[in-house]
Design a protein around this motif. Structure first.
Motif, PDB file in Angstrom:
ATOM      1  N   TYR A  51       0.802  -1.218   0.000  1.00 24.81           N
ATOM      2  CA  TYR A  51       0.000   0.000   0.000  1.00 24.81           C
ATOM      3  C   TYR A  51       0.839   1.273   0.000  1.00 24.81           C
ATOM      4  CZ  TYR A  51      -3.333  -3.509   1.473  1.00 24.81           C
ATOM      5  OH  TYR A  51      -4.106  -4.633   1.541  1.00 24.81           O
ATOM      6  N   LEU A  52       2.027   1.192   0.532  1.00 24.24           N
ATOM      7  CA  LEU A  52       2.905   2.360   0.664  1.00 24.24           C
ATOM      8  C   LEU A  52       4.271   2.011   0.105  1.00 24.24           C
ATOM      9  CD1 LEU A  52       2.084   3.086   4.404  1.00 24.24           C
ATOM     10  CD2 LEU A  52       1.179   4.340   2.445  1.00 24.24           C
ATOM     11  N   SER A  53       4.900   2.975  -0.552  1.00 25.48           N
ATOM     12  CA  SER A  53       6.220   2.686  -1.104  1.00 25.48           C
ATOM     13  C   SER A  53       7.355   3.049  -0.151  1.00 25.48           C
ATOM     14  CB  SER A  53       6.413   3.408  -2.442  1.00 25.48           C
ATOM     15  OG  SER A  53       6.342   4.801  -2.260  1.00 25.48           O
ATOM     16  N   SER A  54       7.060   3.904   0.846  1.00 27.13           N
ATOM     17  CA  SER A  54       8.128   4.337   1.745  1.00 27.13           C
ATOM     18  C   SER A  54       7.551   4.937   3.020  1.00 27.13           C
ATOM     19  CB  SER A  54       9.001   5.384   1.049  1.00 27.13           C
ATOM     20  OG  SER A  54       8.251   6.581   0.866  1.00 27.13           O
ATOM     21  N   ARG A  55       8.433   5.188   3.965  1.00 29.15           N
ATOM     22  CA  ARG A  55       8.036   5.867   5.201  1.00 29.15           C
ATOM     23  C   ARG A  55       7.531   7.281   4.885  1.00 29.15           C
ATOM     24  NH1 ARG A  55      10.550   9.211   9.366  1.00 29.15           N
ATOM     25  NH2 ARG A  55       9.566   8.788  11.375  1.00 29.15           N
ATOM     26  N   ASP A  56       8.122   7.917   3.876  1.00 28.92           N
ATOM     27  CA  ASP A  56       7.652   9.252   3.491  1.00 28.92           C
ATOM     28  C   ASP A  56       6.183   9.229   3.089  1.00 28.92           C
ATOM     29  OD1 ASP A  56      10.016  10.596   4.033  1.00 28.92           O
ATOM     30  OD2 ASP A  56      10.773  10.384   1.987  1.00 28.92           O
ATOM     31  N   ASP A  57       5.771   8.190   2.370  1.00 27.37           N
ATOM     32  CA  ASP A  57       4.351   8.059   2.023  1.00 27.37           C
ATOM     33  C   ASP A  57       3.510   7.935   3.286  1.00 27.37           C
ATOM     34  OD1 ASP A  57       4.996   8.131  -0.647  1.00 27.37           O
ATOM     35  OD2 ASP A  57       4.692   5.976  -0.984  1.00 27.37           O
ATOM     36  N   LEU A  58       3.994   7.159   4.238  1.00 26.57           N
ATOM     37  CA  LEU A  58       3.294   6.987   5.506  1.00 26.57           C
ATOM     38  C   LEU A  58       3.147   8.328   6.224  1.00 26.57           C
ATOM     39  CD1 LEU A  58       2.096   5.125   7.718  1.00 26.57           C
ATOM     40  CD2 LEU A  58       4.444   4.846   8.568  1.00 26.57           C
ATOM     41  N   LEU A  59       4.235   9.106   6.266  1.00 28.98           N
ATOM     42  CA  LEU A  59       4.204  10.413   6.939  1.00 28.98           C
ATOM     43  C   LEU A  59       3.237  11.366   6.242  1.00 28.98           C
ATOM     44  CD1 LEU A  59       7.998  10.884   7.739  1.00 28.98           C
ATOM     45  CD2 LEU A  59       6.200   9.997   9.249  1.00 28.98           C
ATOM     46  N   ASP A  60       3.224  11.335   4.909  1.00 29.85           N
ATOM     47  CA  ASP A  60       2.282  12.182   4.163  1.00 29.85           C
ATOM     48  C   ASP A  60       0.843  11.826   4.493  1.00 29.85           C
ATOM     49  OD1 ASP A  60       4.424  13.431   2.921  1.00 29.85           O
ATOM     50  OD2 ASP A  60       4.215  12.327   1.035  1.00 29.85           O
ATOM     51  N   LEU A  61       0.553  10.538   4.529  1.00 36.44           N
ATOM     52  CA  LEU A  61      -0.802  10.096   4.838  1.00 36.44           C
ATOM     53  C   LEU A  61      -1.185  10.418   6.282  1.00 36.44           C
ATOM     54  CD1 LEU A  61      -0.845   6.713   2.920  1.00 36.44           C
ATOM     55  CD2 LEU A  61      -2.129   8.788   2.348  1.00 36.44           C
ATOM     56  N   MET A  62      -0.228  10.296   7.190  1.00 32.76           N
ATOM     57  CA  MET A  62      -0.486  10.672   8.590  1.00 32.76           C
ATOM     58  C   MET A  62      -0.865  12.144   8.689  1.00 32.76           C
ATOM     59  SD  MET A  62       2.661   8.895  10.657  1.00 32.76           S
ATOM     60  CE  MET A  62       2.380   9.864  12.145  1.00 32.76           C
ATOM     61  N   THR A  63      -0.104  12.976   7.991  1.00 34.48           N
ATOM     62  CA  THR A  63      -0.364  14.417   8.017  1.00 34.48           C
ATOM     63  C   THR A  63      -1.762  14.723   7.515  1.00 34.48           C
ATOM     64  OG1 THR A  63       1.979  14.883   7.667  1.00 34.48           O
ATOM     65  CG2 THR A  63       0.434  16.662   7.176  1.00 34.48           C
ATOM     66  N   ASP A  64      -2.111  14.162   6.363  1.00 29.85           N
ATOM     67  CA  ASP A  64      -3.418  14.448   5.796  1.00 29.85           C
ATOM     68  C   ASP A  64      -4.534  13.892   6.673  1.00 29.85           C
ATOM     69  OD1 ASP A  64      -4.569  15.841   3.482  1.00 29.85           O
ATOM     70  OD2 ASP A  64      -5.530  13.897   3.105  1.00 29.85           O
ATOM     71  N   HIS A  65      -4.323  12.725   7.232  1.00 30.71           N
ATOM     72  CA  HIS A  65      -5.321  12.132   8.123  1.00 30.71           C
ATOM     73  C   HIS A  65      -5.536  13.028   9.348  1.00 30.71           C
ATOM     74  CE1 HIS A  65      -7.708   8.743   9.565  1.00 30.71           C
ATOM     75  NE2 HIS A  65      -7.204   8.987  10.764  1.00 30.71           N
ATOM     76  N   ALA A  66      -4.453  13.526   9.919  1.00 32.36           N
ATOM     77  CA  ALA A  66      -4.565  14.416  11.084  1.00 32.36           C
ATOM     78  C   ALA A  66      -5.290  15.707  10.713  1.00 32.36           C
ATOM     79  CB  ALA A  66      -3.188  14.723  11.662  1.00 32.36           C
ATOM     80  N   VAL A  67      -4.984  16.266   9.543  1.00 31.48           N
ATOM     81  CA  VAL A  67      -5.663  17.488   9.106  1.00 31.48           C
ATOM     82  C   VAL A  67      -7.162  17.244   8.966  1.00 31.48           C
ATOM     83  CG1 VAL A  67      -5.871  19.133   7.187  1.00 31.48           C
ATOM     84  CG2 VAL A  67      -3.616  18.511   8.043  1.00 31.48           C
ATOM     85  N   GLY A  68      -7.533  16.021   8.641  1.00 29.06           N
ATOM     86  CA  GLY A  68      -8.951  15.670   8.571  1.00 29.06           C
ATOM     87  C   GLY A  68      -9.668  15.808   9.903  1.00 29.06           C
ATOM     88  N   GLU A  69      -8.924  15.773  10.994  1.00 32.35           N
ATOM     89  CA  GLU A  69      -9.530  15.958  12.317  1.00 32.35           C
ATOM     90  C   GLU A  69     -10.047  17.380  12.523  1.00 32.35           C
ATOM     91  OE1 GLU A  69      -7.125  14.601  15.606  1.00 32.35           O
ATOM     92  OE2 GLU A  69      -6.350  12.942  14.408  1.00 32.35           O
ATOM     93  N   LEU A  70      -9.689  18.296  11.634  1.00 30.42           N
ATOM     94  CA  LEU A  70     -10.187  19.673  11.741  1.00 30.42           C
ATOM     95  C   LEU A  70     -11.670  19.755  11.364  1.00 30.42           C
ATOM     96  CD1 LEU A  70      -7.114  21.486  10.214  1.00 30.42           C
ATOM     97  CD2 LEU A  70      -7.888  21.615  12.594  1.00 30.42           C
ATOM     98  N   ARG A  71     -12.181  18.713  10.726  1.00 31.09           N
ATOM     99  CA  ARG A  71     -13.601  18.670  10.372  1.00 31.09           C
ATOM    100  C   ARG A  71     -14.424  18.266  11.583  1.00 31.09           C
ATOM    101  NH1 ARG A  71     -14.932  18.226   4.827  1.00 31.09           N
ATOM    102  NH2 ARG A  71     -13.121  18.224   3.478  1.00 31.09           N
ATOM    103  N   PRO A  72     -15.612  18.727  11.702  1.00 27.08           N
ATOM    104  CA  PRO A  72     -16.241  19.716  10.855  1.00 27.08           C
ATOM    105  C   PRO A  72     -15.644  21.095  11.131  1.00 27.08           C
ATOM    106  CG  PRO A  72     -17.697  19.193  12.677  1.00 27.08           C
ATOM    107  CD  PRO A  72     -16.489  18.289  12.794  1.00 27.08           C
TER     108      PRO A  72
END
Length: 188
Positions: A35-56
């Motif tokens: 599903y992920l090619s590297s730790r960097d991909d994991l970190l990117d997804l973590m960041t975006d997932h956390a930003v999703g917590e700003l909803r609503p």
């Protein structure tokens, strides 16, 4: 992402690895590489997932400055919940869908302003920079950073610190944010 975020929240960002996440999920690290090619991909997804917590997002109430202040306070709460986010949010990376929605909502709060689009993007960047700065401030129980101050060598600083601040009942983050955004966006 939840497993990686839980590791970062508990043990810090350096503890987040493909192996650690796989262990938490009860699988082998190799399975994650489907599903992920590297730790960097994991970190990117973590960041975006956390930003999703700003909803609503906060309801658009008040003027643009009140709206941006409410958004920034939500962002500050998020950064305080996830201290590692400050290290990831400024990485050069592709912007994920949650971050795109965040930017769009911030721009929507500024839709009535006559400022150029580039200035509005700068305002979002400065707002995020202030969030990162204030999320990293020490707690009020921390040691006094001016404890070793020598009044003879720094008389102006000593005099300023001796005066009552008059701002004890105001929120420094709010005042700094509003002042910077007003200056940048040319609104009073």
């Amino acid at each position: 992402m939840a497993a990686a975020i839980a590791i970062a929240d508990t043990d810090g960002l350096p503890a987040v690895s493909m192996r650690a996440v796989a262990t938490k999920l009860g699988t082998a690290a190799g399975a994650l590489y489907r599903y992920l090619s590297s730790r960097d991909d994991l970190l990117d997804l973590m960041t975006d997932h956390a930003v999703g917590e700003l909803r609503p997002y906060p309801e658009p109430e008040g003027d643009w400055l009140d709206q941006l202040t409410a958004l920034a306070n939500s962002q500050l709460d998020l950064h305080r919940r996830h201290p590692w986010l400050a290290d990831l949010i400024q990485r050069p990376t592709a912007i994920g869908p949650q971050a795109l929605s965040w930017f769009d909502h911030c721009l929507g709060a500024m839709r009535t302003l006559e400022a150029p689009t580039a200035t509005k993007f700068e305002a979002i960047a400065v707002m995020t920079g202030l969030v990162v700065l204030f999320s990293r401030t020490t707690s009020s129980s921390a040691a006094n950073p001016f404890a070793a101050l020598d009044p003879a060598r720094h008389p102006h600083l000593a005099a300023a610190l001796a005066e009552p601040s008059g701002t004890q009942n105001t929120d420094l983050f709010d005042r700094a944010l509003r002042g910077v955004l007003r200056g940048l966006l040319g609104e009073s």
